[in-house]
Design a protein around this motif. Structure first.
Motif, PDB file in Angstrom:
ATOM      1  N   PRO A  63       0.528  -1.247  -0.011  1.00  0.00           N
ATOM      2  CA  PRO A  63      -0.014   0.036  -0.003  1.00  0.00           C
ATOM      3  C   PRO A  63       1.022   1.336   0.121  1.00  0.00           C
ATOM      4  O   PRO A  63      -0.001   2.292  -0.358  1.00  0.00           O
ATOM      5  CB  PRO A  63      -0.967   0.003   1.191  1.00  0.00           C
ATOM      6  CG  PRO A  63      -0.093  -0.860   2.075  1.00  0.00           C
ATOM      7  CD  PRO A  63       0.454  -2.133   1.139  1.00  0.00           C
ATOM      8  N   ARG A  64       2.009   1.221   0.330  1.00  0.00           N
ATOM      9  CA  ARG A  64       2.892   2.469   0.464  1.00  0.00           C
ATOM     10  C   ARG A  64       3.721   2.653  -0.968  1.00  0.00           C
ATOM     11  O   ARG A  64       4.308   3.802  -1.185  1.00  0.00           O
ATOM     12  CB  ARG A  64       3.934   2.208   1.375  1.00  0.00           C
ATOM     13  CG  ARG A  64       3.436   2.427   2.867  1.00  0.00           C
ATOM     14  CD  ARG A  64       4.327   2.110   3.974  1.00  0.00           C
ATOM     15  NE  ARG A  64       5.291   3.440   3.937  1.00  0.00           N
ATOM     16  CZ  ARG A  64       6.639   3.472   4.319  1.00  0.00           C
ATOM     17  NH1 ARG A  64       7.139   2.284   4.862  1.00  0.00           N
ATOM     18  NH2 ARG A  64       7.351   4.322   4.238  1.00  0.00           N
ATOM     19  N   HIS A  65       3.714   1.698  -1.847  1.00  0.00           N
ATOM     20  CA  HIS A  65       4.384   1.776  -3.111  1.00  0.00           C
ATOM     21  C   HIS A  65       3.536   2.770  -4.027  1.00  0.00           C
ATOM     22  O   HIS A  65       2.452   2.669  -4.059  1.00  0.00           O
ATOM     23  CB  HIS A  65       4.534   0.453  -3.560  1.00  0.00           C
ATOM     24  CG  HIS A  65       5.721  -0.404  -2.834  1.00  0.00           C
ATOM     25  ND1 HIS A  65       6.208  -1.551  -3.262  1.00  0.00           N
ATOM     26  CD2 HIS A  65       6.307  -0.002  -1.742  1.00  0.00           C
ATOM     27  CE1 HIS A  65       6.838  -2.003  -2.257  1.00  0.00           C
ATOM     28  NE2 HIS A  65       6.896  -1.176  -1.349  1.00  0.00           N
ATOM     29  N   ALA A  66       4.343   3.506  -4.782  1.00  0.00           N
ATOM     30  CA  ALA A  66       3.748   4.223  -6.131  1.00  0.00           C
ATOM     31  C   ALA A  66       3.538   3.036  -7.016  1.00  0.00           C
ATOM     32  O   ALA A  66       4.043   2.289  -7.328  1.00  0.00           O
ATOM     33  CB  ALA A  66       4.676   5.388  -6.467  1.00  0.00           C
ATOM     34  N   ILE A  67       2.638   3.451  -8.273  1.00  0.00           N
ATOM     35  CA  ILE A  67       2.195   2.801  -9.358  1.00  0.00           C
ATOM     36  C   ILE A  67       2.130   3.797 -10.191  1.00  0.00           C
ATOM     37  O   ILE A  67       1.530   5.042 -10.348  1.00  0.00           O
ATOM     38  CB  ILE A  67       0.803   2.194  -9.004  1.00  0.00           C
ATOM     39  CG1 ILE A  67       0.822   1.363  -7.698  1.00  0.00           C
ATOM     40  CG2 ILE A  67       0.614   1.258 -10.290  1.00  0.00           C
ATOM     41  CD1 ILE A  67      -0.468   0.822  -7.511  1.00  0.00           C
ATOM     42  N   LEU A  68       2.721   3.381 -11.476  1.00  0.00           N
ATOM     43  CA  LEU A  68       2.589   3.930 -12.710  1.00  0.00           C
ATOM     44  C   LEU A  68       2.036   2.879 -13.659  1.00  0.00           C
ATOM     45  O   LEU A  68       2.645   1.921 -14.130  1.00  0.00           O
ATOM     46  CB  LEU A  68       4.100   4.514 -13.350  1.00  0.00           C
ATOM     47  CG  LEU A  68       3.924   5.413 -14.870  1.00  0.00           C
ATOM     48  CD1 LEU A  68       3.180   6.486 -14.610  1.00  0.00           C
ATOM     49  CD2 LEU A  68       5.376   5.683 -15.088  1.00  0.00           C
ATOM     50  N   GLU A  69       0.935   3.068 -14.014  1.00  0.00           N
ATOM     51  CA  GLU A  69       0.190   2.061 -14.973  1.00  0.00           C
ATOM     52  C   GLU A  69      -0.128   2.905 -16.270  1.00  0.00           C
ATOM     53  O   GLU A  69      -0.711   4.140 -16.124  1.00  0.00           O
ATOM     54  CB  GLU A  69      -1.079   1.528 -14.363  1.00  0.00           C
ATOM     55  CG  GLU A  69      -1.640   0.416 -14.960  1.00  0.00           C
ATOM     56  CD  GLU A  69      -2.991   0.641 -15.835  1.00  0.00           C
ATOM     57  OE1 GLU A  69      -3.021   0.118 -17.080  1.00  0.00           O
ATOM     58  OE2 GLU A  69      -3.592   1.831 -15.592  1.00  0.00           O
ATOM     59  N   GLU A  70      -0.008   2.132 -17.363  1.00  0.00           N
ATOM     60  CA  GLU A  70      -0.191   2.955 -18.656  1.00  0.00           C
ATOM     61  C   GLU A  70      -1.350   3.528 -18.979  1.00  0.00           C
ATOM     62  O   GLU A  70      -1.520   4.624 -19.508  1.00  0.00           O
ATOM     63  CB  GLU A  70       0.110   1.890 -19.881  1.00  0.00           C
ATOM     64  CG  GLU A  70      -0.128   2.576 -21.300  1.00  0.00           C
ATOM     65  CD  GLU A  70       0.179   1.555 -22.170  1.00  0.00           C
ATOM     66  OE1 GLU A  70       0.175   2.109 -23.730  1.00  0.00           O
ATOM     67  OE2 GLU A  70       0.297   0.445 -22.187  1.00  0.00           O
ATOM     68  N   GLU A  71      -2.530   2.878 -18.610  1.00  0.00           N
ATOM     69  CA  GLU A  71      -3.871   3.346 -18.836  1.00  0.00           C
ATOM     70  C   GLU A  71      -4.463   4.280 -17.771  1.00  0.00           C
ATOM     71  O   GLU A  71      -4.876   5.445 -17.963  1.00  0.00           O
ATOM     72  CB  GLU A  71      -5.303   2.334 -19.067  1.00  0.00           C
ATOM     73  CG  GLU A  71      -4.541   1.302 -20.044  1.00  0.00           C
ATOM     74  CD  GLU A  71      -4.195   2.130 -21.532  1.00  0.00           C
ATOM     75  OE1 GLU A  71      -4.589   3.173 -21.795  1.00  0.00           O
ATOM     76  OE2 GLU A  71      -3.402   1.250 -22.118  1.00  0.00           O
ATOM     77  N   SER A  72      -4.157   3.813 -16.620  1.00  0.00           N
ATOM     78  CA  SER A  72      -4.769   4.888 -15.489  1.00  0.00           C
ATOM     79  C   SER A  72      -3.760   5.925 -14.878  1.00  0.00           C
ATOM     80  O   SER A  72      -4.323   6.887 -14.100  1.00  0.00           O
ATOM     81  CB  SER A  72      -5.150   4.111 -14.423  1.00  0.00           C
ATOM     82  OG  SER A  72      -4.271   3.231 -13.700  1.00  0.00           O
ATOM     83  N   GLY A  73      -2.511   5.852 -15.153  1.00  0.00           N
ATOM     84  CA  GLY A  73      -1.735   6.853 -14.838  1.00  0.00           C
ATOM     85  C   GLY A  73      -0.693   6.673 -13.713  1.00  0.00           C
ATOM     86  O   GLY A  73      -0.616   5.469 -13.296  1.00  0.00           O
ATOM     87  N   ALA A  74      -0.530   7.780 -12.990  1.00  0.00           N
ATOM     88  CA  ALA A  74       0.256   7.747 -11.626  1.00  0.00           C
ATOM     89  C   ALA A  74      -0.210   7.632 -10.385  1.00  0.00           C
ATOM     90  O   ALA A  74      -1.380   8.350 -10.351  1.00  0.00           O
ATOM     91  CB  ALA A  74       1.452   8.687 -11.683  1.00  0.00           C
ATOM     92  N   THR A  75       0.083   6.942  -9.474  1.00  0.00           N
ATOM     93  CA  THR A  75      -0.466   6.900  -8.069  1.00  0.00           C
ATOM     94  C   THR A  75       0.574   7.222  -7.109  1.00  0.00           C
ATOM     95  O   THR A  75       1.571   6.168  -7.174  1.00  0.00           O
ATOM     96  CB  THR A  75      -1.314   5.681  -7.871  1.00  0.00           C
ATOM     97  OG1 THR A  75      -2.187   5.680  -8.626  1.00  0.00           O
ATOM     98  CG2 THR A  75      -1.902   5.736  -6.339  1.00  0.00           C
ATOM     99  N   PRO A  76       0.792   8.273  -6.600  1.00  0.00           N
ATOM    100  CA  PRO A  76       2.298   8.503  -5.898  1.00  0.00           C
ATOM    101  C   PRO A  76       2.084   7.567  -4.789  1.00  0.00           C
ATOM    102  O   PRO A  76       1.113   7.300  -4.101  1.00  0.00           O
ATOM    103  CB  PRO A  76       1.972  10.027  -5.413  1.00  0.00           C
ATOM    104  CG  PRO A  76       1.236  10.694  -6.653  1.00  0.00           C
ATOM    105  CD  PRO A  76       0.209   9.623  -6.622  1.00  0.00           C
ATOM    106  N   GLY A  77       3.328   7.406  -3.955  1.00  0.00           N
ATOM    107  CA  GLY A  77       3.432   6.524  -2.719  1.00  0.00           C
ATOM    108  C   GLY A  77       4.303   7.234  -1.760  1.00  0.00           C
ATOM    109  O   GLY A  77       4.881   8.184  -2.119  1.00  0.00           O
TER     110      GLY A  77
END
Length: 272
Positions: A63-77
């Motif tokens: 849950p603390r990690h950031a995510i960069l997904e091609e379609e939905s974009g970036a979720t900071p962590g």
């Protein structure tokens, strides 16, 4: 520097197996649209479903990690680790009914890629690697890439549709590669990268990749002794990935025996 989580490899393999089932199960269903920003980029309902699945699994586990997904974009962590997800690489192939498509995900830390995986759902095949721990194909260790020279090696060259001048330039590069090696192959997808990992191809070259197209590949091929650079021979820098979503990467992912010849051929064919 953040090191690989002891559970990264198992987590990636489990996620990619689950994503593969979704991709296979949704073939021939749902809608396909063209991204307004790029006529080469299709989005299917499968892209969205797989993306939601993988980002959901990551949020549950890390849950603390950031995510960069091609379609939905970036979720900071609030951790050093960023997950990079390509829910469907080779979407045009997938939408056309070709089996040459895949799913990719990777964990990137402050010093580079920590772990990554590539899946070919139509072939029930998953490649996983962790930095410093080697790579596997369906759970079996992958050995070093062959030492075969360029004259006996196939090279994959990926290219997208563009204006006539760009197509002509891409054609010159493909011709130069074909002269320098055994032959050129094209699926314009992660399938070609997997063929390099298997030793069937000596290199994969593409002038228009995004970070989600290459992050997992760097780990898998790097753990097999591959050389992963830009087209000037410089190492690919994927650090601080949330700032690189819009960056275009020109890449050569190759065996050590083929990489120098590919570099020479591309430089000779490049416009003055």
């Amino acid at each position: 520097m953040t090191g690989p989580d002891p559970g990264f490899a198992e987590f990636i393999e489990t996620c990619l197996r689950e994503a593969s089932k979704v991709a296979v199960g949704m073939r021939g269903t749902g809608e396909t649209t063209v991204k307004p920003s790029d006529v080469n980029q299709l989005v299917t309902d499968t892209d969205l479903a797989v993306g939601a699945l993988l980002t959901g699994r990551i949020r549950e586990r890390y849950p603390r990690h950031a995510i960069l997904e091609e379609e939905s974009g970036a979720t900071p962590g609030d951790d050093e680790v960023t997950w990079i997800v390509d829910p469907l690489d080779g979407t045009s192939n997938y939408a056309a009914g070709s089996p040459l498509y895949g799913v990719m995900m990777a964990a990137v830390g402050a010093g580079g890629v920590l772990a990554g995986g590539l899946a070919l759902p139509s072939f029930d095949t998953v490649y996983v690697a962790e930095a410093g721990k080697g790579a596997t194909r369906n759970g079996q260790p992958l050995g070093p890439l062959p030492a075969t020279g360029p004259e006996k090696s196939l090279v994959a060259f990926g290219m997208d549709k563009g204006p006539p001048g760009l197509m002509a330039a891409e054609g010159r590069l493909a011709a130069a590669l074909g002269t320098a090696c055994l032959g050129v192959r094209m699926s314009n997808s992660v399938f070609d990268i997997c063929m390099v990992a298997d030793g069937a191809y000596g290199a994969f070259v593409h002038r228009s990749c995004r970070i989600w197209d290459v992050a997992a590949a760097l780990c898998v091929l790097g753990e097999c002794g591959g050389v992963c650079t830009d087209l000037d021979g410089r190492p690919l820098d994927l650090t601080d990935p949330l700032t690189k979503a819009d960056r275009v990467f020109e890449v050569c992912l190759a065996s050590a025996g083929v990489h120098p010849a590919v570099m020479t051929a591309l430089k000779a064919a490049a416009p003055a």
